[in-house]
Design an enzyme around this catalytic site. Structure first.
Site, PDB file in Angstrom:
ATOM      1  N   ASN A  45       0.877  -1.164   0.000  1.00  0.00           N
ATOM      2  CA  ASN A  45       0.000   0.000   0.000  1.00  0.00           C
ATOM      3  C   ASN A  45       0.918   1.218   0.000  1.00  0.00           C
ATOM      4  OD1 ASN A  45      -1.804   2.027   0.452  1.00  0.00           O
ATOM      5  ND2 ASN A  45      -2.707   1.137   2.304  1.00  0.00           N
ATOM      6  N   ARG A  50      -2.651  -2.038  -3.349  1.00  0.00           N
ATOM      7  CA  ARG A  50      -3.897  -1.312  -3.131  1.00  0.00           C
ATOM      8  C   ARG A  50      -3.859  -0.056  -4.003  1.00  0.00           C
ATOM      9  NH1 ARG A  50      -5.174   3.142   1.187  1.00  0.00           N
ATOM     10  NH2 ARG A  50      -7.389   3.366   0.805  1.00  0.00           N
ATOM     11  N   HIS A  66     -13.277   2.334   0.272  1.00  0.00           N
ATOM     12  CA  HIS A  66     -13.256   1.225   1.244  1.00  0.00           C
ATOM     13  C   HIS A  66     -13.910  -0.033   0.667  1.00  0.00           C
ATOM     14  CE1 HIS A  66     -13.485   4.454   4.658  1.00  0.00           C
ATOM     15  NE2 HIS A  66     -12.222   4.086   4.484  1.00  0.00           N
ATOM     16  N   ARG A 102     -12.799  14.842   8.694  1.00  0.00           N
ATOM     17  CA  ARG A 102     -13.585  15.221   7.502  1.00  0.00           C
ATOM     18  C   ARG A 102     -15.025  15.528   7.906  1.00  0.00           C
ATOM     19  NH1 ARG A 102     -11.892  10.074   3.965  1.00  0.00           N
ATOM     20  NH2 ARG A 102     -10.049   9.845   5.250  1.00  0.00           N
ATOM     21  N   GLU A 158      -8.257  -5.857   4.719  1.00  0.00           N
ATOM     22  CA  GLU A 158      -8.139  -5.460   3.313  1.00  0.00           C
ATOM     23  C   GLU A 158      -6.906  -6.102   2.660  1.00  0.00           C
ATOM     24  OE1 GLU A 158      -8.871  -1.614   5.130  1.00  0.00           O
ATOM     25  OE2 GLU A 158      -9.636  -0.957   3.193  1.00  0.00           O
TER      26      GLU A 158
END
Ligand code: AMP
Length: 409
Positions: free
Chosen positions: A7, A91, A180, A241, A385
Site C-alpha cells: 500500500n 492497493r 473502502h 472530515r 483489506e
C-alpha cells in the site's frame, strides 16, 4: 505461494507478506518519511522481534529495495531469496469507471490509473510509484492492482449520479464512486460465511467506521449504494472530515473568510469532523474519554457522529427495502462498544435487538452482538483489506497460469 501486498502512499509504504498455503502473514511493516535522510523502516516478522532502521530513503524504488533486503535478511528475514515472492498485489484507491475488479498490471492498466490522477491526486500517483518501484526491483514478478472503488461499480445510476447537469458526468466523470470497497466486500462475504447463509440472499449494511468512515448497502453480495462519493469526503462525519454538508456552505465560507479553493478543501478534509466539534481530538478513544469526564464539546462531537451514522443506517435499510445483517468494522466499529450501543438502541424499529453483554465482551474476533431472535443480526467483523488484496492477486495470477511451475499448491 508467497504474495507481497503493498500500500504505497506519497511518503510512506506499508507491506505484508502472505503465505497463501496456510493463509498466514509472514511479516508486515512500513517505510515512513520516504524522500528524507531519516526515513524509518519498521519490520515486524512473525515470531521474531521487531526491527527499526533509520536511513536515507529518497524514493520508492529504494524503499522497496530496503523492504526486499529485509525480507531476505539472514536474521530478520523470512525468505531465502526474493524470487520466493510469486506475485505482488497493490492497493489502488481510485479505479474510476475503468476498473470493475482487480486486474494484472500491464502498460495499459498503468495508463488508465494515470488518467485518474485528477480524481485521486494524493493517492494514485503514489500507487504508480509503488508499482514502478516493484518493476525496477523485481522485473519478472506479476503484479495485480486491487481498487478501493471497484466493489461499488455495481451501484445503479440512480445511486451513483448526482442531480447536477449531465455534462459534469459526461465530460468530467463527476459521480459517486465510493471507497473502502475492499473492506465492504470482505466483511459482507465474511458475514454470510459466519452466519452460514448464502450471500446472494442477504441484505447487509456494512459500517466501516475508522478515521475515515463509510457505509455500504450490500444486496445479494453487490454494493447498491455507499456513503462516500466522488471523493472520500462525502457521507458520514469522520475524524477530520466533515462528511455531508450543504454545498452552498463552500462558496459562502470562501466569501466570508476569504478562503482559496485549497484552503476550503483543507478545512473540510483536515480540520472538520470530530476534531472541529470537540476542539481537541479526531481520535474516538480520546473523544470517549473526554465525554466520560463530562466534556461538553466532546459529548456533542460523539452525539453528532452517532446521529449521522444512525440516519445512514436507516437510509440504507430503505434503499434495500429491508436489512438482514448490520456489520461493524474498522477501528471504531470493531472497538467502540459505546458507539455500537448508542446506534443500536435507537434502531429497535428496524428489528435490531442488541445484546449488551455480547456487545461489551470479546475483541479481535468475528462475533454476533445481537440477541438470539433479533430480526437483524448485528455482527462485529474485523476487516482485513490486505488479505483480500493477497487473495485477488493469488486468484488472478493462478487463472492466468503465472504461477511458477515448481510451486506445489
Ligand atoms: P482506523 O482508521 O480503522 O485505524 O480507526 C482509527 C479510529 O479507531 C480512531 O478514531 C481510534 O480512536 C478508534 N479506536 C480504536 N480503538 C478504539 C476503542 N477501543 N474505542 C474507541 N475507538 C477506538
Amino acid at each position: 505461494m508467497r504474495i507481497l501486498v503493498i500500500n504505497a502512499g506519497s511518503s510512506s509504504l506499508k507491506y505484508q507478506l502472505f503465505d497463501m498455503a496456510n493463509e498466514t502473514v509472514l511479516a508486515k511493516g512500513k517505510v515512513e518519511r520516504i524522500g528524507m535522510d531519516t526515513a524509518i523502516l519498521t519490520h515486524e516478522p512473525d515470531s521474531k522481534p521487531e526491527v527499526r532502521e533509520v536511513s536515507e530513503i529518497l524514493d520508492h524504488t529504494t524503499a522497496i529495495r530496503r523492504v526486499l533486503d529485509m525480507l531476505v535478511h539472514p536474521r530478520d528475514g523470512l525468505l531465502r531469496v526474493i524470487s520466493e515472492i510469486d506475485a505482488v498485489g497493490h492497493r489502488v484507491v481510485h479505479g474510476g469507471e475503468a476498473f470493475k475488479g482487480s486486474v494484472l498490471v500491464d502498460s495499459e492498466v498503468k495508463r488508465e490509473i494515470k488518467k485518474l490522477f485528477d480524481l485521486a491526486p494524493l493517492h494514485n500517483p503514489a500507487h504508480i510509484l509503488g508499482i514502478e518501484a516493484v518493476e525496477t526491483n523485481m522485473p519478472h514478478v506479476p503484479q495485480v492492482v486491487v481498487f478501493d472503488t471497484a466493489f461499488h461499480q455495481t451501484m445503479p445510476p440512480a445511486a451513483y449520479l448526482y442531480p447536477v447537469p449531465m455534462a459534469f458526468y459526461r465530460k468530467h466523470k463527476v459521480r459517486r464512486y465510493g471507497f473502502h470497497g475492499t473492506s465492504h466486500q470482505y466483511v459482507s462475504e465474511r458475514a454470510a460465511a459466519f452466519l452460514g447463509r448464502s450471500l446472494e440472499q442477504l441484505k447487509i449494511i456494512t459500517c466501516h467506521i475508522g478515521n475515515g468512515a463509510s457505509l455500504s448497502a450490500v444486496m445479494g453480495g453487490k454494493s447498491v449504494d455507499t456513503s462516500m462519493g466522488m471523493t472520500p469526503l462525502e457521507g458520514l462525519m469522520m475524524g477530520t472530515r466533515s462528511g455531508d454538508l450543504d454545498p452552498a456552505i463552500v462558496p459562502y465560507a470562501m466569501g466570508k473568510e476569504d478562503l482559496t479553493i485549497g484552503e476550503v478543501n483543507s478545512m473540510l478534509n483536515r480540520h472538520s469532523g470530530l476534531l472541529a466539534i470537540s476542539g481537541t481530538s479526531s481520535d474516538m478513544r480520546e473523544i470517549e474519554e473526554a465525554k466520560a469526564a463530562g466534556d461538553k464539546q466532546a459529548t456533542l462531537a460523539f452525539d453528532m457522529f452517532e446521529y449521522r451514522l444512525r440516519k445512514y443506517i436507516g437510509a440504507y435499510a430503505a434503499a434495500m427495502d429491508g436489512v438482514d445483517v448490520l456489520v461493524f468494522t474498522a477501528g471504531i466499529g470493531e472497538n467502540s462498544e459505546l458507539l455500537r450501543r448508542s446506534v443500536c438502541e435507537r434502531l429497535t424499529f428496524l428489528g435490531i435487538d442488541l445484546d449488551e453483554e455480547l456487545n461489551r465482551t470479546g475483541s479481535g474476533t468475528e462475533r454476533t452482538i445481537s440477541r438470539p431472535g433479533s430480526r437483524v443480526e448485528v455482527l462485529v467483523i474485523p476487516t482485513n483489506e490486505e488479505w483480500m488484496i493477497a487473495r485477488d492477486t493469488y486468484v488472478l495470477v493462478k487463472e492466468r497460469g503465472l504461477l511458477k511451475p515448481n510451486v506445489v499448491q
